[in-house]
Design a protein around this motif. Structure first.
Motif, short mmCIF file in Angstrom:
data_model
loop_
_atom_site.label_atom_id
_atom_site.label_comp_id
_atom_site.label_asym_id
_atom_site.label_seq_id
_atom_site.Cartn_x
_atom_site.Cartn_y
_atom_site.Cartn_z
N THR A 238 0.84 -1.21 -0.10
CA THR A 238 0.07 -0.13 -0.07
C THR A 238 0.96 1.30 -0.08
O THR A 238 1.74 1.27 0.75
CB THR A 238 -0.99 -0.05 1.22
OG1 THR A 238 -1.81 -1.20 1.31
CG2 THR A 238 -1.97 1.19 1.22
N MET A 239 0.65 2.07 -0.97
CA MET A 239 1.56 3.21 -1.04
C MET A 239 1.07 4.36 -0.02
O MET A 239 -0.04 4.41 0.04
CB MET A 239 1.48 3.71 -2.59
CG MET A 239 2.26 2.86 -3.39
SD MET A 239 3.83 2.96 -3.12
CE MET A 239 4.31 1.18 -2.90
N PRO A 240 1.97 5.25 0.21
CA PRO A 240 1.38 6.22 1.04
C PRO A 240 0.52 7.32 0.59
O PRO A 240 0.66 7.39 -0.71
CB PRO A 240 2.87 6.68 1.66
CG PRO A 240 3.80 6.55 0.65
CD PRO A 240 3.41 5.22 0.06
N ILE B 180 3.03 12.00 2.01
CA ILE B 180 4.28 12.25 1.32
C ILE B 180 4.72 13.69 1.47
O ILE B 180 5.73 13.85 1.94
CB ILE B 180 4.15 11.72 -0.15
CG1 ILE B 180 4.02 10.20 -0.51
CG2 ILE B 180 5.17 12.56 -1.10
CD1 ILE B 180 3.62 9.99 -1.84
N ASP B 181 3.66 14.65 1.13
CA ASP B 181 3.91 15.86 1.88
C ASP B 181 4.49 16.24 2.98
O ASP B 181 5.28 17.14 3.22
CB ASP B 181 2.53 16.73 1.42
CG ASP B 181 2.12 16.71 -0.05
OD1 ASP B 181 2.64 16.31 -0.94
OD2 ASP B 181 0.89 17.08 -0.10
N PRO C 93 4.54 7.36 10.25
CA PRO C 93 5.19 7.09 9.12
C PRO C 93 4.19 6.21 7.95
O PRO C 93 4.55 6.15 6.88
CB PRO C 93 6.47 6.08 9.45
CG PRO C 93 6.15 5.94 10.72
CD PRO C 93 5.08 6.85 11.33
N HIS C 94 3.13 5.84 8.38
CA HIS C 94 2.29 5.09 7.42
C HIS C 94 0.89 5.66 7.52
O HIS C 94 0.07 5.31 6.37
CB HIS C 94 2.09 3.59 8.04
CG HIS C 94 3.41 2.83 8.06
ND1 HIS C 94 3.87 2.31 6.96
CD2 HIS C 94 4.14 2.39 8.86
CE1 HIS C 94 5.04 1.82 7.31
NE2 HIS C 94 5.13 1.69 8.59
N GLY C 95 0.63 6.84 8.16
CA GLY C 95 -0.50 7.68 8.30
C GLY C 95 -1.80 6.90 8.56
O GLY C 95 -2.85 7.42 8.37
N TYR C 96 -1.80 5.50 9.26
CA TYR C 96 -2.74 4.98 9.42
C TYR C 96 -3.09 4.61 11.05
O TYR C 96 -3.61 3.69 11.48
CB TYR C 96 -3.08 3.62 8.80
CG TYR C 96 -3.01 3.91 7.19
CD1 TYR C 96 -4.06 4.40 6.44
CD2 TYR C 96 -1.87 3.53 6.62
CE1 TYR C 96 -4.03 4.58 5.00
CE2 TYR C 96 -1.89 3.64 5.18
CZ TYR C 96 -2.95 4.11 4.62
OH TYR C 96 -2.80 4.59 3.22
N GLY C 97 -2.25 5.14 11.91
CA GLY C 97 -2.25 5.06 13.17
C GLY C 97 -1.49 3.80 13.61
O GLY C 97 -1.49 3.36 14.66
#
Length: 144
Positions: free
Chosen positions: A17-19, A24-25, A102-106
């Motif tokens: 799964t891509m960020p 990324i920003d 770093p993964h944005g999903y907690g």
């Protein structure tokens, strides 16, 4: 002092799964801050373990064993890293705390580890001199 911020893998990163663009920003902004502070040495994400190779040494003095990924236990794997050079352990912790999830999903987890300087590994002056020459050669090759 050099420290590596090791970004642990998650089930999502192992699934490829891509960020999100938002993540990324946020990571680019964070990396810009590291660069402006003059502490960033390297930062990269890693592909999932499905394209990885693990080399183990199951027997002392024996031949290495090559194992193709994917590997199990995503929490034991690395999805990326950031290498910084700072003045203290406390400064390294401060920078690690500023990194976005770093993964944005907690599910993000960062492990902070200090890098050994070669001089800490051995008192042997000859080994230290050889290592200094190798590092200088590596730097010169990068410039070429």
């Amino acid at each position: 002092m050099r420290f590596m911020m090791i970004v642990k893998a998650t089930t999502d990163s192992e699934a490829g799964t891509m960020p999100s663009q938002e993540l990324i920003d946020a990571m680019q902004k964070y990396n810009e801050e590291l660069v402006k502070a003059g502490v960033l040495l390297a930062a990269d994400g890693l592909q999932s373990s499905s394209s990885g190779i693990r080399i183990s040494y199951p027997e002392p003095g024996g031949k290495p064993k090559v194992i193709d990924g994917p590997f199990t236990e995503a929490k034991e794997m690395i999805a990326g890293y950031t290498l910084i050079e700072v003045k203290s352990r406390e400064e390294a912790i401060e920078w690690a705390l500023r990194m976005p999830d770093p993964h944005g999903y907690g599910q993000g987890e960062i492990e902070l580890r200090q890098v050994f300087e070669f001089e800490e590994l051995t008192d042997d002056a000859e080994s230290q001199a050889k290592e200094a020459i190798l590092r200088k050669q590596a730097q010169e090759q990068k410039k070429a």
